[in-house]
Design a protein around this motif. Structure first.
Motif, mmCIF file in Angstrom:
data_model
loop_
_atom_site.group_PDB
_atom_site.id
_atom_site.type_symbol
_atom_site.label_atom_id
_atom_site.label_comp_id
_atom_site.label_asym_id
_atom_site.label_seq_id
_atom_site.Cartn_x
_atom_site.Cartn_y
_atom_site.Cartn_z
ATOM 1 N N SER A 117 -1.235 4.090 -2.182
ATOM 2 C CA SER A 117 -2.680 3.885 -2.223
ATOM 3 C C SER A 117 -3.311 4.507 -0.986
ATOM 4 O O SER A 117 -3.114 4.029 0.122
ATOM 5 N N SER A 118 -4.064 5.541 -1.192
ATOM 6 C CA SER A 118 -4.706 6.216 -0.066
ATOM 7 C C SER A 118 -5.927 5.460 0.441
ATOM 8 O O SER A 118 -6.446 5.742 1.509
ATOM 9 N N ASP A 119 -6.399 4.487 -0.315
ATOM 10 C CA ASP A 119 -7.618 3.772 0.079
ATOM 11 C C ASP A 119 -7.370 2.285 0.337
ATOM 12 O O ASP A 119 -8.227 1.451 0.123
ATOM 13 N N SER A 120 -6.173 1.957 0.769
ATOM 14 C CA SER A 120 -5.801 0.590 1.160
ATOM 15 C C SER A 120 -5.831 -0.429 0.031
ATOM 16 O O SER A 120 -5.960 -1.618 0.279
ATOM 17 N N ARG A 121 -5.714 0.005 -1.211
ATOM 18 C CA ARG A 121 -5.635 -0.957 -2.314
ATOM 19 C C ARG A 121 -4.239 -1.557 -2.317
ATOM 20 O O ARG A 121 -3.245 -0.845 -2.223
ATOM 21 N N ASN A 122 -4.156 -2.856 -2.428
ATOM 22 C CA ASN A 122 -2.847 -3.512 -2.468
ATOM 23 C C ASN A 122 -2.856 -4.603 -3.509
ATOM 24 O O ASN A 122 -3.901 -5.035 -3.978
ATOM 25 N N TYR A 173 -2.859 -19.750 -10.343
ATOM 26 C CA TYR A 173 -2.408 -19.567 -8.961
ATOM 27 C C TYR A 173 -3.354 -18.708 -8.131
ATOM 28 O O TYR A 173 -3.175 -18.569 -6.932
ATOM 29 N N GLY A 174 -4.343 -18.107 -8.772
ATOM 30 C CA GLY A 174 -5.307 -17.295 -8.051
ATOM 31 C C GLY A 174 -4.737 -16.019 -7.450
ATOM 32 O O GLY A 174 -5.220 -15.544 -6.429
ATOM 33 N N VAL A 175 -3.720 -15.452 -8.102
ATOM 34 C CA VAL A 175 -3.075 -14.267 -7.529
ATOM 35 C C VAL A 175 -3.615 -12.947 -8.051
ATOM 36 O O VAL A 175 -3.332 -11.903 -7.479
ATOM 37 N N LEU A 176 -4.387 -12.988 -9.116
ATOM 38 C CA LEU A 176 -4.975 -11.754 -9.622
ATOM 39 C C LEU A 176 -6.290 -11.518 -8.906
ATOM 40 O O LEU A 176 -7.009 -12.455 -8.592
ATOM 41 N N LYS A 177 -6.577 -10.262 -8.655
ATOM 42 C CA LYS A 177 -7.842 -9.941 -8.005
ATOM 43 C C LYS A 177 -8.366 -8.636 -8.573
ATOM 44 O O LYS A 177 -7.607 -7.814 -9.082
ATOM 45 N N SER A 178 -9.673 -8.473 -8.476
ATOM 46 C CA SER A 178 -10.245 -7.212 -8.943
ATOM 47 C C SER A 178 -10.258 -6.232 -7.792
ATOM 48 O O SER A 178 -10.392 -6.607 -6.631
ATOM 49 N N ASP A 179 -10.092 -4.984 -8.148
ATOM 50 C CA ASP A 179 -10.191 -3.926 -7.175
ATOM 51 C C ASP A 179 -11.669 -3.709 -6.904
ATOM 52 O O ASP A 179 -12.530 -4.325 -7.528
ATOM 53 N N ARG A 180 -11.979 -2.822 -6.030
ATOM 54 C CA ARG A 180 -13.383 -2.519 -5.764
ATOM 55 C C ARG A 180 -14.094 -2.210 -7.078
ATOM 56 O O ARG A 180 -13.491 -1.682 -8.010
ATOM 57 N N ILE A 181 -15.345 -2.496 -7.123
ATOM 58 C CA ILE A 181 -16.137 -2.367 -8.348
ATOM 59 C C ILE A 181 -16.020 -0.991 -8.995
ATOM 60 O O ILE A 181 -15.935 -0.875 -10.203
ATOM 61 N N GLU A 182 -15.964 0.066 -8.229
ATOM 62 C CA GLU A 182 -15.930 1.391 -8.844
ATOM 63 C C GLU A 182 -14.651 1.657 -9.640
ATOM 64 O O GLU A 182 -14.642 2.459 -10.546
ATOM 65 N N ILE A 217 0.838 -1.200 0.000
ATOM 66 C CA ILE A 217 0.000 0.000 0.000
ATOM 67 C C ILE A 217 0.873 1.251 0.000
ATOM 68 O O ILE A 217 0.652 2.181 -0.775
ATOM 69 N N VAL A 218 1.893 1.270 0.848
ATOM 70 C CA VAL A 218 2.802 2.420 0.933
ATOM 71 C C VAL A 218 3.585 2.580 -0.366
ATOM 72 O O VAL A 218 3.710 3.682 -0.905
ATOM 73 N N SER A 219 4.098 1.495 -0.895
ATOM 74 C CA SER A 219 4.903 1.552 -2.118
ATOM 75 C C SER A 219 4.127 2.128 -3.291
ATOM 76 O O SER A 219 4.666 2.870 -4.106
ATOM 77 N N HIS A 220 2.855 1.772 -3.367
ATOM 78 C CA HIS A 220 2.029 2.232 -4.490
ATOM 79 C C HIS A 220 1.201 3.465 -4.143
ATOM 80 O O HIS A 220 0.322 3.854 -4.901
#
Length: 138
Positions: A27-32, A92-101, A22-25
Motif C-alpha cells: 500500500s503506497s498510501d498507508s492503507r492497512n 468485534y468491530g474489526v472491519l473498517k472502510s477505507d478512505r471515501i474515494e 502496509i508493506v505486505s499489501h
C-alpha cells in the motif's frame, strides 16, 4: 483453521503490525487492514474469520464470503456496493472502510498472497518484535 491471536500482556503498542500490513499489501498510501483498539493502550485487533460470520450474512452482493476450504472470510472489492452493512454487523468491530474515494472494506485477509505450504503467513505475526501476535489453531 489457524487464526491470528494477540497477547495484550506482551503488546507494547508499537504498531509494527500496522507497518507490516502496509508493506505486505504494498500500500503506497498507508492503507492497512489492522484495526487498533485504543481504549487502554494501542493494540491491534484482527478479523476472527468467524465460523458464522455476520458480515457475510448481511452482505447483499456476496462481496463478503466464507471460503469453506480455508475457513477464511474473504472480500471481493469488485462485488462491493459500499453499503457498509458488514461493518455494522461485525460484533468485534474489526472491519473498517477505507478512505471515501476508494469505498473499499479493509479487513485482515491473513496475507493469503504469502501462503506457504498451504499455511497463511501473516506478516504482522512474522514482524511483531514482542511475539505478541501469533498464529494459532482455533
Amino acid at each position: 483453521m489457524k487464526r491470528i491471536k494477540i497477547d495484550r500482556s506482551k503488546c507494547i503498542g508499537c504498531l509494527t503490525c500496522v507497518t507490516a500490513c502496509i508493506v505486505s499489501h504494498e500500500s503506497s498510501d498507508s492503507r492497512n487492514r489492522v484495526t487498533i483498539d485504543s481504549k487502554t493502550k494501542p493494540a491491534p485487533i484482527f478479523c476472527r474469520h468467524c465460523d458464522k460470520p455476520e458480515c457475510v450474512y448481511t452482505c447483499m452482493t456476496g462481496a463478503m464470503s466464507k471460503d469453506r476450504e480455508t475457513g477464511l472470510v474473504q472480500y471481493d472489492k469488485e462485488r462491493c456496493a459500499s453499503c457498509y452493512m458488514c461493518i455494522m454487523a461485525c460484533p468485534y468491530g474489526v472491519l473498517k472502510s477505507d478512505r471515501i474515494e476508494y469505498k473499499e472494506i479493509m479487513k485482515c485477509n491473513m496475507c493469503v498472497h504469502r501462503t506457504e505450504n498451504n499455511e497463511p503467513k501473516p506478516m504482522c505475526v512474522e514482524k511483531c518484535p514482542m511475539g505478541a501476535i501469533t498464529l494459532e489453531e482455533a
